[in-house]
Design an enzyme around this catalytic site. Sequence first.
Site, short mmCIF file in Angstrom:
data_model
loop_
_atom_site.label_atom_id
_atom_site.label_comp_id
_atom_site.label_asym_id
_atom_site.label_seq_id
_atom_site.Cartn_x
_atom_site.Cartn_y
_atom_site.Cartn_z
N HIS A 163 0.87 -1.18 0.00
CA HIS A 163 0.00 0.00 0.00
C HIS A 163 0.91 1.23 0.00
O HIS A 163 2.04 1.18 0.51
CB HIS A 163 -0.83 -0.06 1.29
CG HIS A 163 -1.89 0.98 1.42
ND1 HIS A 163 -1.62 2.26 1.84
CD2 HIS A 163 -3.23 0.93 1.20
CE1 HIS A 163 -2.76 2.95 1.89
NE2 HIS A 163 -3.75 2.17 1.50
N ASP A 207 3.08 -4.47 8.02
CA ASP A 207 1.87 -3.67 7.86
C ASP A 207 0.70 -4.64 8.00
O ASP A 207 0.40 -5.42 7.09
CB ASP A 207 1.89 -3.00 6.48
CG ASP A 207 0.55 -2.38 6.10
OD1 ASP A 207 -0.44 -2.59 6.83
OD2 ASP A 207 0.50 -1.71 5.06
N GLN A 212 -4.62 -5.17 7.02
CA GLN A 212 -5.64 -6.10 6.52
C GLN A 212 -5.55 -7.47 7.20
O GLN A 212 -6.32 -8.37 6.88
CB GLN A 212 -5.50 -6.28 5.00
CG GLN A 212 -5.64 -5.00 4.21
CD GLN A 212 -7.05 -4.41 4.25
OE1 GLN A 212 -8.01 -5.05 4.69
NE2 GLN A 212 -7.18 -3.17 3.80
N LYS A 220 -10.39 -0.65 10.72
CA LYS A 220 -10.63 -1.87 9.93
C LYS A 220 -10.92 -3.06 10.86
O LYS A 220 -11.27 -4.13 10.41
CB LYS A 220 -9.40 -2.18 9.07
CG LYS A 220 -9.13 -1.11 8.01
CD LYS A 220 -8.00 -1.51 7.11
CE LYS A 220 -7.32 -0.36 6.42
NZ LYS A 220 -8.08 0.25 5.34
N CYS A 243 -4.89 2.52 -3.54
CA CYS A 243 -3.66 3.07 -2.93
C CYS A 243 -2.49 2.10 -3.11
O CYS A 243 -1.67 1.92 -2.19
CB CYS A 243 -3.85 3.40 -1.45
SG CYS A 243 -5.14 4.62 -1.16
#
Length: 409
Positions: free
Chosen positions: A126, A203, A206, A229, A367
Site C-alpha cells: 500500500h 503492515d 488487513q 478496519k 492506494c
Amino acid sequence: MKTQPFPIEQIRQDFPILRQSVHGRPLVYLDSAATSQKPRAVIDTLVRYYEEENANIHRGIHTLSELATADYEAARRKIAAFIHAPDPRNVIFVKGTTEAINLVATSYGRAFVGDGDEILISAMEHHSNIVPWQLLCEQVGAKLRVIPITDDGELVIEEYQRLLNPRTKMVALVHVSNVLGTVNPVKQMIEMAHAEGIPVLLDGAQAVPHVRVDVQDLDCDFYAFSGHKLFGPTGTGILFGKEKWLDSMPPYQGGGDMISTVTFEKTTYNALPYKFEAGTPNIAGNIGLGAAIDYVEGVGLEAAGAYEHDLLVCATEALQAIPGLRIIGNAKEKTGVISFVLDGIHAHDVGTILDTHGVAIRAGHHCAMPLMARYGLAATARASFAFYNTRDEIAVLVKAIDEAKEVFS
Ligand code: C6P
C-alpha cells in the site's frame, strides 16, 4: 465434538448500519477492507465516554480525568493482550497504519539509516508502506529495493533472499495485501531477515481483522494496524515495537505528554510508550478500539476466520463462473478480498452500477499504484468481506455484476 454454527443472524443484529437500504435495496456492504462497520458495543462505548467521563488523560487529578485515564490504559492492555505483546509499553496509540509506518520510517530512519543503506519492501505494498520509506531514502541517500511477485500474487521468496544484504536496514512488508488478499509467509520471512540481523516491520492493516496475530510468535520488530478496519473507530491505530528499538529511537513528534522535563536548554523524554504519544490523543476512539477488541474476542477470531474463509471460497467460485471476469490475485493463502476486472467495463462503472443495487464495493487503484502497474491495470473492482457478510449477499453481488455486464453489452 460438534462445532456450533456461526451465529450470523445474531451478529448482523449487532451492526445497526447493516439494516439500511441504499437506492431502495438492502445494503450489501462489501467494502470492509476500506473500513469495517461498527458494532453497537463500540458505538455505545463512544457515547458513554462522551456522556459520562470525557476529560483529558494523564494530566488531571480530578475524578473524570482519572476515569478516562483508567479506561484509556485498560484499552492499551486489551490491545497488548490481543496481539500478545510482551508489555503494554510496547503498544503505541497512533492515528492508524499510515501514522505508525511514518513514525518508524522517520524515527528509526533518523537513528539507523544512512547514505547507501537499503530499505526492502515488496511489489504489493500500500502507498502507506512505500511513500514514508521513499521520503526517508530521499532525505538520507538510501535506496528502496522491491521484492517481486508472481502473476498469482505471491512474493518470490528466492528473490527476497537474494535482496537481503548487509546494507539492508529494514524489511517493511505487508502481512495481508489489500488488493490481492494474499497472506504473506511473514514468519518465515522474518526468520530470514533476522538471520542477516535485519529488523522487520509488518503492515497488518488487513491482517488483524481476519487472522490471529501474535507479535512474539512472529518475532516481528514492528507491527502496524488501524483500528477502523478492526470494527473500531476511525482515527485509531496501533504501532507495536520491540522495546530495544523503541528505546533507541528518538521521539517522532514533540509536545505534551511525551516529555519528562523541559527547559529551554534541554528536554528529557517520558518513558515508553508515552515518548511516542505527543499531544492529546484520540481518547474516546482508543477506548472504543478496546471495546472493538472485546467484541471481536466475543465473536471469536478463529470462528470468524473460518466463516470468512467459507465466504471467500463461495465468492471466488461464483465470480470465476462469470464469463469475462478475471480475478486479480490467486495466491494459495488468501483472506476475504477479491479484486477483479470485467472485459470492456471500467472498474469505476462496475462500482457505480453495483451501488444502484445497494452493493458497496471499492473500485480504483486501492492506494497501490505500483501493484496496479505490475498487472498492467489502472484499476480493479474489489469486494471485501467481514464476518457480518452472508452467502446471500454474494448472490446479490453476482446478480448485480451480471446486470452491469448487460448494461455494457
Ligand atoms: N487500505 C483500502 O481500501 P490507514 O488509512 O492508515 O487506516 O491504512 C492504510 C493502509 C495501510 N496498509 C494497508 C495494507 C491498507 O490496506 C491500508 C488501507 C484501505 O484498501 C484504504 S486505502
